[in-house]
Design a protein around this motif. Structure first.
Motif, PDB file in Angstrom:
ATOM      1  N   ARG A  71      19.549  43.548  63.216  1.00  0.00           N
ATOM      2  CA  ARG A  71      19.568  44.367  64.430  1.00  0.00           C
ATOM      3  C   ARG A  71      20.667  43.969  65.415  1.00  0.00           C
ATOM      4  NH1 ARG A  71      15.018  46.888  66.486  1.00  0.00           N
ATOM      5  NH2 ARG A  71      15.301  45.716  68.405  1.00  0.00           N
ATOM      6  N   GLY A  72      21.481  42.962  65.070  1.00  0.00           N
ATOM      7  CA  GLY A  72      22.532  42.522  65.982  1.00  0.00           C
ATOM      8  C   GLY A  72      22.799  41.045  65.778  1.00  0.00           C
ATOM      9  N   CYS A 100      12.700  39.339  69.356  1.00  0.00           N
ATOM     10  CA  CYS A 100      13.729  40.281  69.836  1.00  0.00           C
ATOM     11  C   CYS A 100      13.349  41.713  69.458  1.00  0.00           C
ATOM     12  CB  CYS A 100      15.100  39.928  69.258  1.00  0.00           C
ATOM     13  SG  CYS A 100      15.732  38.364  69.890  1.00  0.00           S
ATOM     14  N   ASN A 104      12.445  44.955  71.629  1.00  0.00           N
ATOM     15  CA  ASN A 104      13.434  45.974  71.256  1.00  0.00           C
ATOM     16  C   ASN A 104      14.822  45.713  71.845  1.00  0.00           C
ATOM     17  OD1 ASN A 104      14.013  48.139  69.703  1.00  0.00           O
ATOM     18  ND2 ASN A 104      12.791  49.627  70.856  1.00  0.00           N
ATOM     19  N   PRO A 106      18.821  44.186  71.031  1.00  0.00           N
ATOM     20  CA  PRO A 106      19.641  44.266  69.806  1.00  0.00           C
ATOM     21  C   PRO A 106      20.131  42.919  69.275  1.00  0.00           C
ATOM     22  CG  PRO A 106      20.977  44.788  71.707  1.00  0.00           C
ATOM     23  CD  PRO A 106      19.599  44.522  72.235  1.00  0.00           C
ATOM     24  N   TYR A 355      19.455  38.481  77.076  1.00  0.00           N
ATOM     25  CA  TYR A 355      20.151  39.712  76.659  1.00  0.00           C
ATOM     26  C   TYR A 355      20.896  40.320  77.859  1.00  0.00           C
ATOM     27  CZ  TYR A 355      20.365  44.795  75.758  1.00  0.00           C
ATOM     28  OH  TYR A 355      20.763  46.103  75.664  1.00  0.00           O
ATOM     29  N   ARG A 409      10.282  47.411  62.726  1.00  0.00           N
ATOM     30  CA  ARG A 409      11.581  47.730  63.340  1.00  0.00           C
ATOM     31  C   ARG A 409      12.738  47.107  62.555  1.00  0.00           C
ATOM     32  NH1 ARG A 409       9.730  47.183  69.708  1.00  0.00           N
ATOM     33  NH2 ARG A 409       9.121  49.358  69.896  1.00  0.00           N
ATOM     34  N   CYS A 413      15.769  49.005  60.156  1.00  0.00           N
ATOM     35  CA  CYS A 413      17.223  48.795  60.302  1.00  0.00           C
ATOM     36  C   CYS A 413      17.848  48.399  58.963  1.00  0.00           C
ATOM     37  CB  CYS A 413      17.508  47.709  61.343  1.00  0.00           C
ATOM     38  SG  CYS A 413      17.178  48.275  63.000  1.00  0.00           S
TER      39      CYS A 413
END
Ligand code: NAD
Length: 421
Positions: A71-72, A100, A104, A106, A355, A409, A413
């Motif tokens: 996710r990042g 994370c 939600n 990234p 974040y 989630r 991804c």
């Protein structure tokens, strides 16, 4: 319980994996993907030579585990302690991925640690350990790769050293390479209090569900470091009744309420809570078993286990620390009707404001503190509601609900990205 079972119960990775397995099974994730999600992407082990003040050379062992970049960039703390293990870092890295995803933001998850004993090291030694560790793993760090933050026994100063070392190698200042750094070096207002504040936000949401009032909610906090001291202070100021606080040296218990400001001043001066006169003295573990409404473990992992879970009197457990409750203790608490706000939700205020710090560094534009706090509160309130809704829909407890929400989630991804090569 056999020694083997005991050590399994205390393994942070095994605890994470046990919860992961339940959640992944309930989600019906296929076996190959499930195995991929359960396993870290990368584990780095370094052995770093450091010149000590007395002229000798010592070698320290350090780890960085990167669990997921689905996710990042990876995101996760760096801890210093004599009992750091790869198992613990591996478990905590995976928990960061789920955390994370629950709020939600990234990022994927990572964690780092160095086996050392900070109270026995000088500032110069700590700086050299930090800089050499950073240099050793530099290729795997960076704002788009992996962004460290403070954790147990590390702080804003540690992050300033990591950021400076990274920047010296890159030949320019890269403020977004770490979070939880001093404000004057690109830190965020509100970061210092964020984890404790987030715990309070989730506690507030739980109170609303029960129809409880802050003033009549008796709170015990274990741990008086970054998370515990801020949570205790903010909750005290917001009107909660803090009746017990302990750090590793022991603590204080007072059913009429503790003067938290006085306790802060005492800790500043004496570097310990031991000896504070505002109540009766109490042990660091013993405090978990005292009568209260809300228990906030904010010290370290595996403090609530199959040995003491049945003695916990709180009706609400808000996990400020990472992995303070073991899976067998989960079952005991669940059977006894304790409402648990799990770590990957309760303490996610810290990574949420981290974040925001990363975003502000990339924007080069810094937000006022009230904006930071209100955006964090919004995310935490929303995440609490989503976890509760997931739990109701799937008829599972809050911890499994949070894991299910997160795994769903991350898996989504990975499916969208596909598996490279
Ligand atoms: P810290 O080093 O600032 O403070 C730790 C506190 O816990 C100290 O008061 C210490 O005396 C106490 N302690 C340690 N072992 C203990 C024991 N066995 N019994 C009682 N007290 C004990 O660490 P921190 O940053 O406040 O982190 C605390 C916990 O919260 C850790 O589990 C950490 O991973 C987690 N966490 C921290 C952050 C953050 O922003 N710092 C964010 C999320 C989660």
């Amino acid at each position: 319980m056999s020694v083997e079972e005991k050590s399994k119960e205390h393994s942070v990775y095994e605890s994470m994996a046990a919860r992961y397995d339940v959640a992944a099974r309930k989600l019906g994730i296929d076996e190959g993907l499930s195995q991929y999600l359960r396993t870290p992407n990368r584990e780095i082990i370094v052995h770093i030579p450091v010149s000590m003040d007395n002229g000798t050379l010592r070698v320290f062992d350090g780890y960085r585990v990167q669990h997921s970049i689905a996710r990042g960039p990876c995101k996760g703390g760096l801890r210093y302690a004599p009992d750091v293990t790869l198992d613990e870092i591996r478990g905590l890295a995976a928990e960061m991925t789920w955390k994370c995803a629950v709020v939600n933001i990234p990022f994927g998850g990572a964690k780092g640690g160095i086996i050392c004993d900070p109270p026995k090291l000088s500032m110069g030694e700590l700086e050299r350990i930090t800089r050499r560790y950073t240099a050793e793993i530099l290729d795997y760090l960076g704002p788009d790769r992996d962004v460290p933050a403070p954790d147990m026994n590390t702080n804003e100063q540690t992050m300033a050293w990591v950021m400076d070392t990274y920047s010296m190698h890159k030949r320019h200042t890269v403020t977004g390479s770490v979070t939880g750094k001093p404000y004057s070096l690109g830190g965020s207002l509100g970061r210092r209090e964020a984890t404790g504040r987030g715990c309070m936000v989730t506690a507030d949401e739980a109170l609303k569900r029960f129809g409880w009032q802050r003033a009549s909610t008796r709170v015990i906090v274990q741990g008086f470091g970054n998370v515990g001291s801020q949570a205790a202070r903010l909750m005290h100021e917001a009107g909660y009744k803090i009746i017990g606080v302990a750090d590793i040296s022991g603590g204080v218990f007072n059913t009429s309420g503790i003067d938290i400001r006085g306790l802060w001043d005492y800790k500043e001066k004496n570097k310990t809570l031991k000896g504070f006169a505002g109540g009766e003295a109490i042990g660091a573990q013993e405090i978990l078993e005292q009568d209260c409404d809300l228990l906030l473990p904010a010290a370290t992992e595996s403090v609530i286990t199959s040995k003491n879970a049945h003695k916990v009197k709180a009706k609400l457990l808000v996990e400020g620390a990472n992995s303070p409750t073991t899976p067998p203790a989960d079952d005991i608490l669940f059977d006894r009707g304790v409402f648990v706000v799990p770590d990957i939700l309760a303490n996610a205020g810290g990574v949420t404001v981290s974040y925001f710090e990363w975003v502000q560094d990339r924007q080069g534009y810094f937000w006022p503190e009230d904006i930071v706090n209100s955006r964090m509160t919004h995310i935490m309130v929303d995440a609490f509601a989503q976890v509760a809704k997931f739990g109701e829909k799937h008829n599972v407890n809050n911890r499994i609900a949070a894991y299910m929400l997160a795994i769903d989630r991350v898996a989504y991804c990975i499916k969208l990205r596909g598996i490279y090569a």
